[in-house]
Design a protein around this motif. Structure first.
Motif, PDB file in Angstrom:
ATOM      1  N   GLU A  55       0.755  -1.080  -0.020  1.00 28.81           N
ATOM      2  CA  GLU A  55       0.047   0.199  -0.009  1.00 28.81           C
ATOM      3  C   GLU A  55       0.776   1.405  -0.135  1.00 28.81           C
ATOM      4  O   GLU A  55       0.465   2.338  -0.456  1.00 28.81           O
ATOM      5  N   LEU A  85       1.882   2.124  -3.356  1.00 27.06           N
ATOM      6  CA  LEU A  85       0.627   2.470  -4.266  1.00 27.06           C
ATOM      7  C   LEU A  85       0.602   3.929  -4.049  1.00 27.06           C
ATOM      8  O   LEU A  85       0.315   4.869  -4.907  1.00 27.06           O
ATOM      9  N   THR A  86       1.063   4.326  -2.953  1.00 25.63           N
ATOM     10  CA  THR A  86       0.674   5.914  -2.388  1.00 25.63           C
ATOM     11  C   THR A  86       1.734   7.040  -2.300  1.00 25.63           C
ATOM     12  O   THR A  86       1.541   7.938  -2.522  1.00 25.63           O
ATOM     13  N   SER A  91       0.606   6.780   8.294  1.00 21.12           N
ATOM     14  CA  SER A  91      -0.771   6.448   7.643  1.00 21.12           C
ATOM     15  C   SER A  91      -1.822   6.969   9.076  1.00 21.12           C
ATOM     16  O   SER A  91      -2.848   7.613   8.773  1.00 21.12           O
ATOM     17  N   GLY A 126       3.862  -1.874  -5.667  1.00 22.95           N
ATOM     18  CA  GLY A 126       3.106  -1.032  -5.672  1.00 22.95           C
ATOM     19  C   GLY A 126       3.312   0.025  -6.339  1.00 22.95           C
ATOM     20  O   GLY A 126       2.568   0.927  -6.950  1.00 22.95           O
ATOM     21  N   SER A 175       1.114   1.737  -9.432  1.00 27.29           N
ATOM     22  CA  SER A 175       0.908   3.477  -9.248  1.00 27.29           C
ATOM     23  C   SER A 175       1.177   4.263 -10.555  1.00 27.29           C
ATOM     24  O   SER A 175       0.621   5.215 -10.936  1.00 27.29           O
ATOM     25  N   THR A 205      -5.523   2.186  -5.725  1.00 30.28           N
ATOM     26  CA  THR A 205      -5.682   2.585  -4.381  1.00 30.28           C
ATOM     27  C   THR A 205      -7.091   2.440  -3.661  1.00 30.28           C
ATOM     28  O   THR A 205      -7.333   1.960  -2.677  1.00 30.28           O
ATOM     29  N   GLU A 263      -8.539  -0.322  -0.793  1.00 35.78           N
ATOM     30  CA  GLU A 263      -9.087   0.335   0.331  1.00 35.78           C
ATOM     31  C   GLU A 263     -10.471  -0.557   0.210  1.00 35.78           C
ATOM     32  O   GLU A 263     -11.292  -0.947   1.280  1.00 35.78           O
ATOM     33  N   SER A 265      -1.573   7.114  -7.142  1.00 35.78           N
ATOM     34  CA  SER A 265      -2.623   6.598  -6.366  1.00 35.78           C
ATOM     35  C   SER A 265      -3.162   5.733  -7.329  1.00 35.78           C
ATOM     36  O   SER A 265      -4.364   5.225  -6.687  1.00 35.78           O
TER      37      SER A 265
END
Length: 523
Positions: free
Chosen positions: A85, A88-89, A152, A312, A316, A335, A339, A513
């Motif tokens: 994650e 990804l971000t 986070s 990730g 992205s 993303t 979630e 993202s």
């Protein structure tokens, strides 16, 4: 449950009531401890570690051993998802712009703990140089899982507290306050430097683990092995393999994504399959890509955690850049899919099990002998200082940048913002050693004859206390000055099209993202 005599199936037996109630209480106390630790020390993961200590082998051994081993495996999947994650971000444009700064920070974070370990353990406490090297290697790492979780949780808590305390008039009058109210610390420059430095720390830690693995072969040769010297002859390859694998993966992944996969994905896949099947297609693609990167990393000799991060980051960069306006139907971002499918299981199952499994691996009883306690505390403080020192790169970078531009710091930025806040965030967030540190030091104990039990326990003291101290300090820091860090012109949230911040000119737009653009007011 025992297997059937024919070995054709596993005989089903209803779990006994004691096992059922034990498991219920375990997950219940994980949730309660998370809430209490978040309220008291602003670091929910500490509650999970404490529950793991109590329910695991170190203290009460309430859970059966096979359950602990199962939860350890599930927790490691949680760690992989945490890092995936994060990939990804993360802001890839900021990652490229600040690569040199991240390398300098990582080198300080690696070399300083090892040097201080030699100074204290070898010179001060009279342990052997190899012991100092093994323990120093364990303390040179940074817990990637803890880093991502702290950032986070800090982002979410900051967003909720800021939104409740800031009026619309205040945010309209002050754009920086609006940014702070919706801050995502992974989108800040200092957050990107932190994550990339932590990744580099663990890649280097993997290389040093390979050296530790090979120490057993060296010992066998010295103790009258076959005398062929094959273990020593292969030392260069054993050390070089993870380095080469990690560098090749780091270089090839963005190149393949940008020039080969992304054009095909944007032209043929995204308008069709991704739009038509949405989250279902995304989760299947994410699973395939993550599994492929984990396998490549493992078989090539790199870290599977590094593979998860690259997976990730690879995903992205695939989707086309989104326009803020409405119009044609669009595919959900990766993303968003994460979630949708994994957010709740990750938060309530995998992540708590990961930090609880750290508690399973702590030799709690052995920590409490007089000599070990004071030596462990002294070593803990020294190792905390070794990572806090990483923050010095922030004011140093500001000073060099301002002199290079031929003006004072105030003239360069347009206003004066103290560097101590982002510098302290960088240093404190790298203090936690967590799972990587415990892994390295247990390899040194179990797979080489060089590490004594006393040196092992002293090292565990530092790993555990630093894993507690780091998140607590980060939580307190962000509660007090998180808004000013987020709105800092140089180290806070940066615009993708060049905000005029240091190192931001000419930034290449990157959809980091998977299609979810940053919140309005951030960039």
């Amino acid at each position: 449950m025992a297997a059937d005599a024919s070995n054709a199936f596993l005989a089903y037996h209803e779990p006994d009531i004691v096992s059922i109630l034990t498991l219920i209480s375990f997950f219940l106390f994980l949730a309660i401890a998370e809430w209490l630790a978040d309220k008291v020390v602003r670091a929910s993961l500490i509650g999970h570690i404490i529950v793991g200590l109590i329910y695991g082998v170190p203290i009460a051994n309430i859970l059966a051993l096979d359950w602990q081993e199962t939860f350890l495996a599930l927790g490691y999947i949680g760690l992989i998802l945490i890092i995936f994650e994060g990939g990804l971000t993360i802001r890839l444009d900021l990652l490229r712009q600040n690569l040199l700064l991240s390398i300098v920070a990582a080198l300080i974070g690696i070399l300083t703990p090892i040097a201080l370990s030699f100074a204290l353990l070898n010179v001060g406490f009279h342990h052997t140089p190899l012991e100092a090297f093994i323990v120093g290697t364990a303390l040179s790492t940074t817990s990637l899982g803890t880093t991502f979780v702290v950032l986070s949780s800090a982002s979410k808590s900051k967003a909720s507290s800021s939104s409740s305390s800031s009026s619309a008039e205040d945010t309209d009058a002050n754009p920086n306050l609006a940014a702070a109210a919706n801050v995502d610390f992974s989108q800040t420059r200092i957050g990107t430097v932190l994550v990339s430095a932590a990744v580099l720390d663990d890649v280097c830690g993997l290389v040093l683990v390979s050296v530790i693995h090979n120490l057993r072969g060296i010992a066998d040769d010295d103790d009258g092995g076959d005398g062929s010297g094959s273990g020593s002859a292969g030392l260069g390859w054993i050390i070089g393999r993870p380095v080469l694998a990690s560098v090749l993966m780091a270089v090839l992944t963005p190149a393949v994504a940008k020039f080969a996969v992304a054009p095909v994905y944007r032209r043929f896949v995204e308008p069709g399959l991704a739009v038509r099947f949405g989250h279902v297609f995304n989760i299947l693609l994410m699973t395939v890509v993550l599994s492929a990167f984990l396998a490549i990393a493992a078989y090539a000799g790199a870290s599977v955690l590094f593979g998860a991060f690259l997976a990730g980051a690879f995903l992205s960069g695939l989707p086309a850049k989104r326009n803020s306006g409405g119009g044609s139907e669009r595919a959900p971002g990766f993303t968003e899919t994460f979630e949708e499918y994994l957010g709740a299981p990750q938060k309530y199952v995998f992540q708590p099990l990961f930090f609880a499994s750290i508690g399973f691996a702590v030799p709690f009883i052995e920590l409490w002998t007089g000599e070990v306690v004071w030596k462990g505390i002294v070593y803990t403080l020294l190792m905390a200082f070794g990572k806090l020192l990483v923050g010095i790169v922030v004011p140093a970078w500001d000073l060099v940048s301002s002199r290079r531009k031929g003006g004072s710091l105030e003239k360069t930025t347009g206003r004066h913002t103290a560097s101590w806040a982002p510098a302290t965030l960088l240093g404190t967030a790298m203090v936690a050693r967590g799972e990587i540190g415990l892994l390295v030091i247990q390899i040194g104990l179990n797979e080489t004859p060089f590490l004594t039990r006393k040196a092992f326990v002293i090292g565990v003291w530092a790993i555990v206390l630093n894993t507690i101290i780091g998140p607590v300090l980060v939580g307190v820091l962000l509660k007090r000055v998180g808004a000013s860090i987020a709105s800092d012109y140089r180290w806070g949230v940066q615009a993708k099209h060049g905000s005029g911040a240091e190192g931001d000119t000419g930034a290449e737009p990157t959809d980091t993202s998977g299609g979810t653009s940053p919140r309005p007011g951030l960039v």
